[in-house]
Design a protein around this motif. Sequence first.
Motif, short mmCIF file in Angstrom:
data_model
loop_
_atom_site.label_atom_id
_atom_site.label_comp_id
_atom_site.label_asym_id
_atom_site.label_seq_id
_atom_site.Cartn_x
_atom_site.Cartn_y
_atom_site.Cartn_z
N HIS A 1 19.86 8.45 62.05
CA HIS A 1 19.33 7.68 63.17
C HIS A 1 17.94 8.21 63.51
N ASP A 2 16.95 7.32 63.50
CA ASP A 2 15.55 7.69 63.74
C ASP A 2 15.09 8.78 62.78
N GLY A 3 15.69 8.78 61.58
CA GLY A 3 15.20 9.64 60.52
C GLY A 3 15.66 11.08 60.53
N LYS A 4 16.51 11.48 61.52
CA LYS A 4 16.85 12.90 61.57
C LYS A 4 18.31 13.19 61.89
N ASP A 5 18.95 12.50 62.80
CA ASP A 5 20.30 12.82 63.26
C ASP A 5 21.33 11.96 62.54
N ILE A 6 22.40 12.58 62.02
CA ILE A 6 23.46 11.78 61.41
C ILE A 6 24.29 11.11 62.51
N LYS A 7 24.56 9.84 62.32
CA LYS A 7 25.40 9.08 63.24
C LYS A 7 26.49 8.38 62.44
N ASN B 1 19.47 3.19 63.58
CA ASN B 1 18.12 2.88 63.10
C ASN B 1 17.75 3.83 61.96
N PRO B 2 18.15 3.50 60.71
CA PRO B 2 17.93 4.43 59.61
C PRO B 2 16.50 4.33 59.05
N PRO B 3 16.05 5.40 58.37
CA PRO B 3 14.73 5.32 57.73
C PRO B 3 14.76 4.35 56.55
N VAL B 4 13.62 3.77 56.26
CA VAL B 4 13.48 2.83 55.15
C VAL B 4 12.65 3.50 54.05
N HIS B 5 13.14 3.43 52.81
CA HIS B 5 12.41 3.99 51.66
C HIS B 5 12.25 2.90 50.60
N LYS B 6 11.15 2.96 49.87
CA LYS B 6 10.94 2.01 48.77
C LYS B 6 11.39 2.67 47.47
#
Length: 478
Positions: A127-133, A405-410
Amino acid sequence: MKSFPQLSPENLEDLKVKAQQWSLANGLVMYPPDFQTFNVSNAPITLFPTPIPKTAFEQAQSIQKTYNELYSKIVGDKKWLIDEIKQLSQFDPEFTGKLFEIYNKVNEQGNFQSLSLGIFRSDYMLHDGKDIKQIEFNTVSVSFGGLSPKINELHTYLNDSGSYDNDYSYQYYDTEEIPVSSSIKKIAEGISKGNYYYNDESDNAKTVILFIVQPNERNSFDQRHIEYELLKTHKLKSYRLTLEEIIENTTINGDKLYIKKTMDEVSVVYYRSGYGPGDYPNENCWDARFQLENNKAIKCPSIITQLSGTKKIQQILTEKSNLSKYMDQETVEEISKTFVKIYPMDDSPEGQIAKKLAFEQPENFVLKPQREGGGNNIYKEDIPGFLKTLDEKNWEAYILMELINPPVHKNTIIRNNDIFNNDIISELGIFGSIVFDETNGDIKYNEYSGWLLRSKLATSNEGGVAAGFGCVDGIYLY
């Protein structure tokens, strides 16, 4: 954090062929639709590992045994669990209700096996790139423990062979940055512990494991890797039967379950099917589930353990007052850090808030039924219209969960012979194995059992690999 490797079109094509051939040579495969048994294709995979923060990865690993223990205690504390399942049965009589009927019938007849085996998987997003949810806790038919080490080994091979370096054929990642999951070995070890405790704490290799599988199972190689490890390391034979084949091919003698053809005694019934109504197309399948439950073989999972994984139970456990019944305050705080807000859709004060949010802020939520497997959830702006199709009294069969809200990677995905370079989001699954006594929650064995990363297109709501929504991925730790 390192960027993804940047390859020329020629090197990317070479990488694709290497990945395909390694996958076919090493069992990173699935059956295609309408397959023949000799005809396989590589599983949907990423060509590069996806970044995950090391601290988040280690947190998810470290908390799995706590989750295993929590669910064993829930099952051991049957009164409130049964009350909740009884309520859910009213809204889902054709599935939850039928499973609950079988549970009650077996208990009335007295052929109850008090020991239970759980092969669980807790799924998270960053979530927001750092915390596991936590997205959900799976108690039945958890998949891809067999393919997860294979994708990690593939990425290691591609890295070690220099295929990620565009110019000099150097290693792109340090070896320790792309770990390999232990899930094949650990899940097989967990199943072998079921066999051990069934045989009065003896490593008896004369009893066998019964896999319950779907007809025409496309994901059978994921399961076969576990089967092969059981035989190789633990000397345990396995059989595979669908629910429709159970009545004809098994028998009960003296409260014990046997394979009719060989009269091999079954120690563990391991479900890789049976998690949704589609697995019970006729009464013969429900009769089969009763026969499998109504004997002394250890079930993985038992019906009551399967039902403890419903979304309603997950929602109840996000309330600290309920968690406090089963663990000390420090552990409550630790596990609560992995939760997002989940609301009931009932007439309680929390439920009234949920009903309002579902119509006023649907873009922030997902609506989930009490079902496993992909394709059942209702997302965002689709929620109000869907709820309007139901009688409001049936809304209680759902829970409303805040979106993560997870991070998006290409990354680059290969499916069959097609390459897609797309934005992806990823879901980390942590496996755990536990043997416990259902009458009181006493734990015989409790272990972390490896991990899985699945990714999907950022534009896709659903993420099932076998269902065609996602792919199997590997981890780059940073």
